[in-house]
Design a protein around this motif. Structure first.
Motif, PDB file in Angstrom:
ATOM      1  N   PRO A   1       0.827  -1.211   0.000  1.00 37.70           N
ATOM      2  CA  PRO A   1       0.000   0.000   0.000  1.00 37.70           C
ATOM      3  C   PRO A   1       0.861   1.261   0.000  1.00 37.70           C
ATOM      4  N   ILE A   2       0.240   2.367  -0.364  1.00 34.05           N
ATOM      5  CA  ILE A   2       0.906   3.667  -0.329  1.00 34.05           C
ATOM      6  C   ILE A   2       0.837   4.186   1.109  1.00 34.05           C
ATOM      7  N   LYS A   3       1.954   4.658   1.614  1.00 32.04           N
ATOM      8  CA  LYS A   3       2.007   5.233   2.962  1.00 32.04           C
ATOM      9  C   LYS A   3       1.696   6.723   2.851  1.00 32.04           C
ATOM     10  N   VAL A   4       0.646   7.155   3.546  1.00 31.82           N
ATOM     11  CA  VAL A   4       0.222   8.553   3.504  1.00 31.82           C
ATOM     12  C   VAL A   4       0.433   9.171   4.882  1.00 31.82           C
ATOM     13  N   GLN A   5       1.167  10.275   4.912  1.00 35.70           N
ATOM     14  CA  GLN A   5       1.421  10.975   6.173  1.00 35.70           C
ATOM     15  C   GLN A   5       0.145  11.682   6.616  1.00 35.70           C
ATOM     16  N   ASP A   6      -0.170  11.582   7.910  1.00 34.85           N
ATOM     17  CA  ASP A   6      -1.369  12.207   8.447  1.00 34.85           C
ATOM     18  C   ASP A   6      -1.063  12.675   9.869  1.00 34.85           C
ATOM     19  N   TYR A   7      -1.898  13.559  10.386  1.00 35.24           N
ATOM     20  CA  TYR A   7      -1.751  14.059  11.760  1.00 35.24           C
ATOM     21  C   TYR A   7      -3.058  13.801  12.495  1.00 35.24           C
ATOM     22  N   VAL A   8      -2.952  13.202  13.683  1.00 33.76           N
ATOM     23  CA  VAL A   8      -4.157  12.834  14.428  1.00 33.76           C
ATOM     24  C   VAL A   8      -4.075  13.341  15.867  1.00 33.76           C
ATOM     25  N   GLY A   9      -5.222  13.435  16.468  1.00 30.62           N
ATOM     26  CA  GLY A   9      -5.296  13.812  17.872  1.00 30.62           C
ATOM     27  C   GLY A   9      -5.173  15.305  18.095  1.00 30.62           C
ATOM     28  N   LYS A  10      -5.415  15.696  19.343  1.00 28.73           N
ATOM     29  CA  LYS A  10      -5.390  17.127  19.680  1.00 28.73           C
ATOM     30  C   LYS A  10      -4.000  17.729  19.546  1.00 28.73           C
ATOM     31  N   ASP A  11      -2.976  16.893  19.663  1.00 29.77           N
ATOM     32  CA  ASP A  11      -1.607  17.382  19.543  1.00 29.77           C
ATOM     33  C   ASP A  11      -1.054  17.230  18.121  1.00 29.77           C
ATOM     34  N   GLY A  12      -1.855  16.719  17.228  1.00 29.85           N
ATOM     35  CA  GLY A  12      -1.429  16.566  15.843  1.00 29.85           C
ATOM     36  C   GLY A  12      -0.255  15.600  15.684  1.00 29.85           C
ATOM     37  N   GLU A  13      -0.362  14.459  16.348  1.00 29.61           N
ATOM     38  CA  GLU A  13       0.704  13.455  16.257  1.00 29.61           C
ATOM     39  C   GLU A  13       0.800  12.924  14.822  1.00 29.61           C
ATOM     40  N   MET A  14       2.025  12.913  14.295  1.00 29.68           N
ATOM     41  CA  MET A  14       2.222  12.444  12.925  1.00 29.68           C
ATOM     42  C   MET A  14       2.177  10.917  12.893  1.00 29.68           C
ATOM     43  N   VAL A  15       1.375  10.396  11.955  1.00 28.87           N
ATOM     44  CA  VAL A  15       1.282   8.951  11.734  1.00 28.87           C
ATOM     45  C   VAL A  15       1.297   8.696  10.228  1.00 28.87           C
ATOM     46  N   TYR A  16       1.507   7.463   9.863  1.00 28.47           N
ATOM     47  CA  TYR A  16       1.401   7.045   8.459  1.00 28.47           C
ATOM     48  C   TYR A  16       0.262   6.046   8.356  1.00 28.47           C
ATOM     49  N   ARG A  17      -0.602   6.296   7.395  1.00 26.55           N
ATOM     50  CA  ARG A  17      -1.730   5.394   7.141  1.00 26.55           C
ATOM     51  C   ARG A  17      -1.482   4.681   5.817  1.00 26.55           C
ATOM     52  N   ASP A  18      -1.873   3.416   5.789  1.00 27.52           N
ATOM     53  CA  ASP A  18      -1.774   2.650   4.549  1.00 27.52           C
ATOM     54  C   ASP A  18      -3.006   2.917   3.706  1.00 27.52           C
ATOM     55  N   LYS A  19      -2.796   3.279   2.448  1.00 26.32           N
ATOM     56  CA  LYS A  19      -3.893   3.463   1.486  1.00 26.32           C
ATOM     57  C   LYS A  19      -3.684   2.451   0.377  1.00 26.32           C
ATOM     58  N   GLU A  20      -4.751   1.766   0.019  1.00 26.07           N
ATOM     59  CA  GLU A  20      -4.640   0.761  -1.033  1.00 26.07           C
ATOM     60  C   GLU A  20      -4.141   1.394  -2.323  1.00 26.07           C
ATOM     61  N   ARG A  21      -3.236   0.706  -2.961  1.00 26.90           N
ATOM     62  CA  ARG A  21      -2.658   1.163  -4.230  1.00 26.90           C
ATOM     63  C   ARG A  21      -3.560   0.667  -5.366  1.00 26.90           C
ATOM     64  N   PRO A  22      -3.971   1.535  -6.289  1.00 27.57           N
ATOM     65  CA  PRO A  22      -4.812   1.088  -7.402  1.00 27.57           C
ATOM     66  C   PRO A  22      -3.990   0.366  -8.473  1.00 27.57           C
ATOM     67  N   LEU A  23      -4.654  -0.459  -9.238  1.00 28.09           N
ATOM     68  CA  LEU A  23      -4.023  -1.099 -10.391  1.00 28.09           C
ATOM     69  C   LEU A  23      -3.992  -0.075 -11.522  1.00 28.09           C
ATOM     70  N   THR A  24      -2.816   0.156 -12.105  1.00 28.38           N
ATOM     71  CA  THR A  24      -2.706   1.077 -13.240  1.00 28.38           C
ATOM     72  C   THR A  24      -1.813   0.477 -14.309  1.00 28.38           C
ATOM     73  N   GLN A  25      -2.052   0.870 -15.535  1.00 27.31           N
ATOM     74  CA  GLN A  25      -1.236   0.409 -16.652  1.00 27.31           C
ATOM     75  C   GLN A  25       0.195   0.915 -16.521  1.00 27.31           C
ATOM     76  N   GLN A  26       0.340   2.167 -16.133  1.00 28.78           N
ATOM     77  CA  GLN A  26       1.673   2.761 -16.016  1.00 28.78           C
ATOM     78  C   GLN A  26       2.505   2.028 -14.972  1.00 28.78           C
ATOM     79  N   ARG A  27       1.918   1.736 -13.815  1.00 28.33           N
ATOM     80  CA  ARG A  27       2.653   1.019 -12.767  1.00 28.33           C
ATOM     81  C   ARG A  27       2.987  -0.400 -13.226  1.00 28.33           C
ATOM     82  N   PHE A  28       2.051  -1.059 -13.917  1.00 25.05           N
ATOM     83  CA  PHE A  28       2.333  -2.412 -14.421  1.00 25.05           C
ATOM     84  C   PHE A  28       3.527  -2.389 -15.359  1.00 25.05           C
TER      85      PHE A  28
END
Length: 121
Positions: free
Chosen positions: A28-55
């Motif tokens: 999956p693609i790792k997407v940087q995000d900020y959560v919580g009242k203190d804006g803690e940085m985390v990485y969320r996994d986002k599903e990678r789409p199938l594309t012709q270019q990537r193939f």
């Protein structure tokens, strides 16, 4: 004398595609995000789409094989590959469309990539 085909059979092209699909879903693609009242940085996994270019780039990076000519049927040398190429295209578009409809991928981009944009005059 005909050109050498790096992918010997249409079935082998489909096997490469199946291997690519497994790679995409396992990376999956790792997407940087900020959560919580203190804006803690985390990485969320986002599903990678199938594309012709990537193939195409995955095939070159993994096996050193360019595959665009198989899908374009360059010089009519790849006619026997066309049913598999159509299957791959349909599977790729289904992944993108269904992912867009489910909100996994950006619906607007998915619509444009697959020619689903409603045209107004």
């Amino acid at each position: 004398m005909g050109k050498h085909k790096y992918i010997e059979t249409p079935e082998r092209l489909l096997a490469y595609w199946d291997e690519y699909v497994l790679w995409v879903k396992a990376n999956p693609i790792k997407v940087q995000d900020y959560v919580g009242k203190d804006g803690e940085m985390v990485y969320r996994d986002k599903e990678r789409p199938l594309t012709q270019q990537r193939f195409e780039s995955w095939m070159y990076r993994t096996y050193g094989i360019w595959v665009h000519q198989y899908f374009k049927n360059q010089d009519n040398l790849y006619t026997e590959y066309m049913p598999i190429c159509s299957h791959i295209k349909n599977e790729r578009q289904s992944d993108q469309i269904e992912g867009g409809m489910a909100g996994i991928y950006n619906p607007s981009i998915t619509q444009r990539l697959n020619g689903l944009v409603e045209k107004k005059e």
